[in-house]
Design an enzyme around this catalytic site. Sequence first.
Site, PDB file in Angstrom:
ATOM      1  N   GLU A  98     -12.086   7.753  72.031  1.00  0.00           N
ATOM      2  CA  GLU A  98     -13.151   7.005  72.255  1.00  0.00           C
ATOM      3  C   GLU A  98     -14.575   7.430  72.184  1.00  0.00           C
ATOM      4  OE1 GLU A  98     -12.520   4.776  75.919  1.00  0.00           O
ATOM      5  OE2 GLU A  98     -10.585   4.975  75.764  1.00  0.00           O
ATOM      6  N   GLU A 156      -7.608   8.671  80.548  1.00  0.00           N
ATOM      7  CA  GLU A 156      -8.730   8.932  81.531  1.00  0.00           C
ATOM      8  C   GLU A 156      -8.064   9.128  82.824  1.00  0.00           C
ATOM      9  OE1 GLU A 156     -12.085   6.281  80.957  1.00  0.00           O
ATOM     10  OE2 GLU A 156     -12.715   7.134  78.928  1.00  0.00           O
TER      11      GLU A 156
END
Length: 493
Positions: free
Chosen positions: A296, A173
């Site tokens: 995720e 991220e």
Amino acid sequence: MVKVILKANSDKGLINRNIYGHFSEHLGRCIYEGLWVGEESPIPNTEGIRNDVLGALQKLNIPVLRWPGGCFADEYHWKDGVGPKSQRARMINTHWGGVEENNHFGTHEFMRLCELLGAEPYISGNLGSGTVQEMQEWVEYITFDGESPMANWRKQNGREEPWKLKYFGVGNENWGCGGNMRPEYYADEYRRYATYVRNYSGNQVYKIACGPNDSNYEWMEVLMREAARFMDGISLHYYTIPTGVWEDKGNATGFGEAEWFTTLKKTLFMDELLVKHSEIMDKYDPEGRVGIIVDEWGTWYNVEPGTNPGFLYQQNTMRDAVLAAVNLNIFNQHNKRVQMANLAQIVNVLQSLVLTEGDKMLLTPTYHVFDMYQVHMDAQRLDLSYESPGYTFGDETIPQLSLSASRNKDGVIHVTACNLSHTDELEVVCQLEAGQAASVSGQVLHHTDFGAFNTFEQPEEVKPAAWEGLVLENNTLRFVLPPASVGVVAVNG
Ligand code: AHR
């Protein structure tokens, strides 16, 4: 009733077993308490890893486990987590709850957990706040079979032989908690860091770049344009948040019909994401070499009342089970690009397989779905054609049926099916084109209450049962899915 044609001799490619992967982060009670209790704990353990959780997870044949984060990964300095435990650095887990991190679970403990699970390790490296040298040395420490400062240190720390490490994430991220970077900047950083993620001693690293958050198509475009040739996979993150509002996501339990419908509608967006991101990837990688790694995914609700908001602890109901099944069917369908997926997260965090409280453990409805869906791992996907009836709530309609089919190496055909409707059962008539079916058996996960869940007092409230009433006649399979249910059928030739 819905008619389905299943081409029993078709071959739509292999379903990578890693689609059934998981994710474990230093977050809340996932690692500490959930997986790791330490050798001195009164909770029975194997070298510090709790036996009850280990035993439950071993039954799932987990193919791959991601660690140590998540956002934690870009603050993690691996050298703090090796060597004698009494000398390991104590620090604050600033991102998740501000609690102490004593680094007792580090590289050796994670690799041991993977060995015990029979899972491939997938390590996320620190690009956000770590150095290129630190990342290079981690891979050297783990995989180098020879004389070098890092390999020697590993040996001093009790591990003579190197480990095999296939999957390595170069940041996490990085558009957000991993450094708030622009895609152009990250693409350059990725290229630099990935250069030093070396293949030592015959170990071949599959390098995974940080990909987009849900529909950030620009991120995918830039990364593929600037860095595709330096990567093997690119991640995609998408969480299902019922309200879509970060400040009040909706509760894990006690929801109504509207929340049931909206949550499933939102989760179906995964299909559109995979279609659109794949289209971008096709422009730069027409051969399909670079995999999508959905590392995720899952539900994200408000935390359970009274728990630390930084721990992301939530209950898990039949809604999570149906949602997991729908997503796994979607990943199977996109088996050409999707080479891995990792549910967030394995124990005690977000959409978990297992919840613990002290020495107690329960299996969630989501656990049972992963158990039932194991049959698709490394199987050939089969061609299915059908038109799903609509499931309407208010003035919105989504498909009522989600299906997937595969043939394993022994020739057994498996069909997984979910009924998204919370009110109507659904009869499925599935014609098996070609092949000769002889017998059928199955399991179904269903509860009369679509909000049902397991508690430490009643840990078996939701569990699969043998699926009675399956019919196989003249190569036609018939079954009835109860409302809000997930089923798996095995057809033997
Ligand atoms: O899974 C929880 C968090 O969600 C992860 O740490 C992060 O990568 C994502 O935002």
